[in-house]
Design a protein around this motif. Structure first.
Motif, PDB file in Angstrom:
ATOM      1  N   LEU A 197      -5.409   4.514 -12.279  1.00 46.77           N
ATOM      2  CA  LEU A 197      -4.945   5.181 -10.397  1.00 46.77           C
ATOM      3  C   LEU A 197      -3.414   5.219 -11.281  1.00 46.77           C
ATOM      4  O   LEU A 197      -3.557   6.255 -10.942  1.00 46.77           O
ATOM      5  CB  LEU A 197      -4.253   3.227 -10.432  1.00 46.77           C
ATOM      6  CG  LEU A 197      -3.324   3.228  -8.932  1.00 46.77           C
ATOM      7  CD1 LEU A 197      -3.971   4.429  -7.565  1.00 46.77           C
ATOM      8  CD2 LEU A 197      -2.838   1.823  -8.648  1.00 46.77           C
ATOM      9  N   GLY A 198      -3.446   5.040 -12.740  1.00 49.84           N
ATOM     10  CA  GLY A 198      -1.980   5.838 -12.323  1.00 49.84           C
ATOM     11  C   GLY A 198      -2.638   7.207 -13.751  1.00 49.84           C
ATOM     12  O   GLY A 198      -1.538   7.780 -12.716  1.00 49.84           O
ATOM     13  N   CYS A 231      -3.994   9.600  -2.526  1.00 46.97           N
ATOM     14  CA  CYS A 231      -5.045   9.836  -3.984  1.00 46.97           C
ATOM     15  C   CYS A 231      -6.242   9.566  -3.367  1.00 46.97           C
ATOM     16  O   CYS A 231      -6.983   7.932  -3.773  1.00 46.97           O
ATOM     17  CB  CYS A 231      -4.137   8.534  -4.546  1.00 46.97           C
ATOM     18  SG  CYS A 231      -2.692   9.956  -4.633  1.00 46.97           S
ATOM     19  N   ALA A 277      -2.365  13.723  -9.267  1.00 41.94           N
ATOM     20  CA  ALA A 277      -1.825  13.987  -7.651  1.00 41.94           C
ATOM     21  C   ALA A 277      -0.710  14.120  -8.068  1.00 41.94           C
ATOM     22  O   ALA A 277       0.007  15.793  -7.466  1.00 41.94           O
ATOM     23  CB  ALA A 277      -1.799  12.991  -7.269  1.00 41.94           C
ATOM     24  N   ALA A 278       0.339  13.615  -8.101  1.00 40.89           N
ATOM     25  CA  ALA A 278       1.625  14.141  -8.382  1.00 40.89           C
ATOM     26  C   ALA A 278       1.655  16.053  -9.360  1.00 40.89           C
ATOM     27  O   ALA A 278       2.841  16.298  -8.299  1.00 40.89           O
ATOM     28  CB  ALA A 278       2.478  12.918  -9.410  1.00 40.89           C
ATOM     29  N   SER A 304      -4.473   8.932 -12.696  1.00 41.34           N
ATOM     30  CA  SER A 304      -5.460   9.862 -10.753  1.00 41.34           C
ATOM     31  C   SER A 304      -3.435   9.840 -10.198  1.00 41.34           C
ATOM     32  O   SER A 304      -3.256  10.865  -9.633  1.00 41.34           O
ATOM     33  CB  SER A 304      -6.229   8.751  -9.906  1.00 41.34           C
ATOM     34  OG  SER A 304      -5.672   7.727  -9.553  1.00 41.34           O
ATOM     35  N   MET A 305      -2.418   8.654 -10.014  1.00 44.80           N
ATOM     36  CA  MET A 305      -1.729   9.502  -9.419  1.00 44.80           C
ATOM     37  C   MET A 305      -0.897  10.381 -10.437  1.00 44.80           C
ATOM     38  O   MET A 305       0.170  11.208  -9.247  1.00 44.80           O
ATOM     39  CB  MET A 305      -0.665   8.043  -9.785  1.00 44.80           C
ATOM     40  CG  MET A 305      -0.879   7.255  -8.810  1.00 44.80           C
ATOM     41  SD  MET A 305      -0.294   5.354  -8.655  1.00 44.80           S
ATOM     42  CE  MET A 305       1.592   5.755  -7.591  1.00 44.80           C
ATOM     43  N   ILE A 321      -7.839   2.137  -5.021  1.00 46.21           N
ATOM     44  CA  ILE A 321      -5.358   1.294  -4.085  1.00 46.21           C
ATOM     45  C   ILE A 321      -5.816   0.831  -2.741  1.00 46.21           C
ATOM     46  O   ILE A 321      -5.294   0.000  -3.029  1.00 46.21           O
ATOM     47  CB  ILE A 321      -5.078   2.598  -3.768  1.00 46.21           C
ATOM     48  CG1 ILE A 321      -5.036   4.034  -4.345  1.00 46.21           C
ATOM     49  CG2 ILE A 321      -4.116   2.725  -2.647  1.00 46.21           C
ATOM     50  CD1 ILE A 321      -4.919   5.122  -4.533  1.00 46.21           C
ATOM     51  N   SER A 357      -8.902   8.177  -6.115  1.00 47.24           N
ATOM     52  CA  SER A 357      -8.771   6.547  -6.547  1.00 47.24           C
ATOM     53  C   SER A 357      -8.720   5.919  -5.400  1.00 47.24           C
ATOM     54  O   SER A 357      -8.071   4.549  -5.123  1.00 47.24           O
ATOM     55  CB  SER A 357      -7.951   6.717  -7.293  1.00 47.24           C
ATOM     56  OG  SER A 357      -6.191   6.861  -6.498  1.00 47.24           O
ATOM     57  N   ILE A 399       5.661   6.267 -12.826  1.00 46.06           N
ATOM     58  CA  ILE A 399       4.379   6.196 -12.631  1.00 46.06           C
ATOM     59  C   ILE A 399       4.351   4.785 -13.294  1.00 46.06           C
ATOM     60  O   ILE A 399       3.831   3.510 -13.465  1.00 46.06           O
ATOM     61  CB  ILE A 399       2.979   7.299 -12.219  1.00 46.06           C
ATOM     62  CG1 ILE A 399       3.380   7.614 -11.104  1.00 46.06           C
ATOM     63  CG2 ILE A 399       1.586   6.548 -12.393  1.00 46.06           C
ATOM     64  CD1 ILE A 399       2.972   9.048 -10.555  1.00 46.06           C
ATOM     65  N   ARG A 419       3.957  11.989  -4.417  1.00 42.54           N
ATOM     66  CA  ARG A 419       3.078  10.937  -4.990  1.00 42.54           C
ATOM     67  C   ARG A 419       2.671  10.022  -4.538  1.00 42.54           C
ATOM     68  O   ARG A 419       1.501   9.099  -5.064  1.00 42.54           O
ATOM     69  CB  ARG A 419       3.972  11.659  -6.008  1.00 42.54           C
ATOM     70  CG  ARG A 419       3.511  10.588  -7.924  1.00 42.54           C
ATOM     71  CD  ARG A 419       4.611  10.101  -8.199  1.00 42.54           C
ATOM     72  NE  ARG A 419       5.632   9.829  -8.453  1.00 42.54           N
ATOM     73  CZ  ARG A 419       5.824   8.504  -8.050  1.00 42.54           C
ATOM     74  NH1 ARG A 419       4.924   7.551  -8.114  1.00 42.54           N
ATOM     75  NH2 ARG A 419       6.747   8.001  -7.171  1.00 42.54           N
ATOM     76  N   GLU A 420       4.378  10.020  -3.610  1.00 39.37           N
ATOM     77  CA  GLU A 420       3.117   7.667  -3.242  1.00 39.37           C
ATOM     78  C   GLU A 420       2.580   7.922  -2.225  1.00 39.37           C
ATOM     79  O   GLU A 420       1.562   6.604  -1.621  1.00 39.37           O
ATOM     80  CB  GLU A 420       3.937   7.788  -3.140  1.00 39.37           C
ATOM     81  CG  GLU A 420       5.341   6.946  -4.197  1.00 39.37           C
ATOM     82  CD  GLU A 420       6.450   6.706  -3.820  1.00 39.37           C
ATOM     83  OE1 GLU A 420       7.015   6.255  -2.680  1.00 39.37           O
ATOM     84  OE2 GLU A 420       7.038   6.466  -5.107  1.00 39.37           O
TER      85      GLU A 420
END
Length: 450
Positions: free
Chosen positions: A173-174, A269, A180-181, A176-177, A276, A272, A19, A265-266
């Motif tokens: 964004l990163g 989310c 989430a991941a 949050s990703m 996105i 965010s 990420i 992961r992708e």
């Protein structure tokens, strides 16, 4: 002895690294694309103002005067960073009110070179992005040099503002990703945790088999283990055999889990979603645009297509009037019932829908749609409104994909671009002008149905 790394931690670290790499790469690409786009816009603006300067300038007897001031008032503000000069052999014939310092000096151009050149030179308030052109009023006299420039700091200000917003957006964004991941990996690894606890129970003797159900990727492993536990003959050999089966069975589920973790992961989310969406708009805009083109090209291959202009306009106006009911717009439709266009009805609805919706969006009180048959086998359809209209320089810009002259109003910047492509694919033309109602007039010409 060092304990082996946790599979869960490995996945989280790998996801975080990937990420982070993606965010940095996205920042570099988007920043450079934006810089190139803004730089081109600055140069395009200089070219427009240079053409305007040459058109307004009147040079006679070693003096130059403008018939009217340039349309951009920033050239009248002292040290604004927007300057122009008219020179001949180094002598200043005229200059902008914003210019109080020494004359602008550009690299020399060849006598036969009449094109527009861009340079970066030192100006009164910093480095200048300059466009200049030579013009010969008389072949025997030195050329007239038209120079117009904008401070590079204006460009850098726009780019730096975008980069700051982009940095915060991509960082959010990163993060949050990554969060989430991590949650998705933890959730995906829960069956293995349950399996580990169940194995511990079996090994301790409190259970004879692994209880419960597991995901499809893990269930074959559980079934194999239960079969192994149920076996009573040749325990050691079967244990070795089952150990090999377990090792083999783990490869596919673990590979699937790893791939599933990356896919999840992708995925969506929620926290965010807006960020996105913002980052994805240019792409959404291009996808919508290309899919529409693909559909139209396919339908264009069908011969004998025709649509009644009056029927299509009636349907579109009915829908648009409901959308803008709060504005109490009056739609004036003047289309003979006999007019038919050599175009698929769905495509004609798309063309007129975009134009009438645009008119309704900007109209104050009236929208007029009219159509006439021309002698050359074409049908001319005009959509006009009484809104604020558009400046002449915007008439071509708004046809570009994703471009919107009024960035305050809602829209994707696709409507006019799609309308133009549809009209072109059917062998027609479209152009914008000033309406008799005072606003914008869109005029399209399409072949009449035979």
């Amino acid at each position: 002895m060092k304990e082996p790394a946790s599979l869960r931690n490995r996945l989280i670290v790998a996801a975080t690294a990937w990420i982070a790499f993606g965010m940095v790469l996205a920042w570099l690409i988007l920043s450079n694309v934006f810089r190139a786009h803004v730089t081109q816009q600055f140069h395009d603006e200089l070219f427009v103002h240079l053409s305007e300067l040459k058109r307004l300038a009147h040079v006679e007897n070693g003096r130059a005067v403008l018939r009217a001031a340039l349309s951009d008032p920033r050239y009248d503000v002292e040290n604004s960073g927007y300057y122009w000069e008219i020179q001949q052999q180094g002598d200043v014939l005229a200059r902008s009110p914003s210019m109080k310092a020494a004359p602008l000096t550009t690299p020399p151009d060849g006598r036969s070179d009449v094109g527009v050149h861009t340079h970066r030179i030192q100006g009164p308030t910093g480095e200048l992005l300059v466009a200049e052109s030579l013009e010969w009023k008389n072949p025997g006299n030195p050329p007239i040099q038209f120079i117009i420039g904008t401070d590079k700091r204006h460009l850098e200000s726009v780019v730096n503002s975008f980069n700051n917003t982009l940095s915060w957006s991509l960082t959010a964004l990163g993060l949050s990703m990554v969060g989430a991941a991590a949650l998705l990996i933890l959730y995906a690894m829960r069956p293995l945790g349950r399996l580990s606890m169940a194995l511990h129970e079996v090994r301790s003797g409190r259970l004879k088999s692994l209880p419960g159900s597991y995901p499809a990727e893990v269930q074959p492993l559980v079934d194999n283990l239960n079969s192994m536990f149920a076996s009573t003959t040749d325990l050691v050999q079967r244990a070795r055999t089952q150990a090999g089966n377990i090792a083999h069975g783990l490869k596919t589920p673990l590979a699937i889990l790893t791939d599933e973790a990356y896919r999840l992961r992708e995925g969506g989310c929620g926290t965010s979603a807006e960020t996105i969406l913002d980052q994805c708009r240019k792409m959404e805009t291009q996808i919508d645009y290309q899919t529409t083109r693909a559909r139209v090209v396919a339908s264009r291959l069908s011969p004998g297509a025709s649509a009644g202009a009056g029927d299509v306009v009636a349907e579109v106006v009915s829908a648009i009037s409901r959308i803008y009911m709060h504005k109490n717009l009056h739609f004036d439709v003047d289309i003979p019932a006999s007019l038919r266009v050599a175009c698929e009805a769905q495509d004609l609805q798309e063309i007129l829908g975009n134009l009438i919706d645009n008119a309704g969006k900007h109209a104050n009180a009236r929208v007029r749609v009219a159509a006439t048959a021309l002698e050359d086998g074409l049908i001319d359809i005009t959509v006009s409104d009484d809104g604020p209209g558009l400046p002449v320089e915007a008439h071509e810009v708004v046809f570009n994909v994703g471009e919107r002259w009024d960035t305050q109003s809602a829209g994707s910047g696709l409507g006019l671009a799609i309308a133009r492509d549809l009209v072109t694919l059917y062998g027609g033309t479209i152009h914008l002008g000033t309406s008799v109602l005072g606003g914008l007039e869109a005029s399209i010409r399409l072949p009449a149905a035979q």
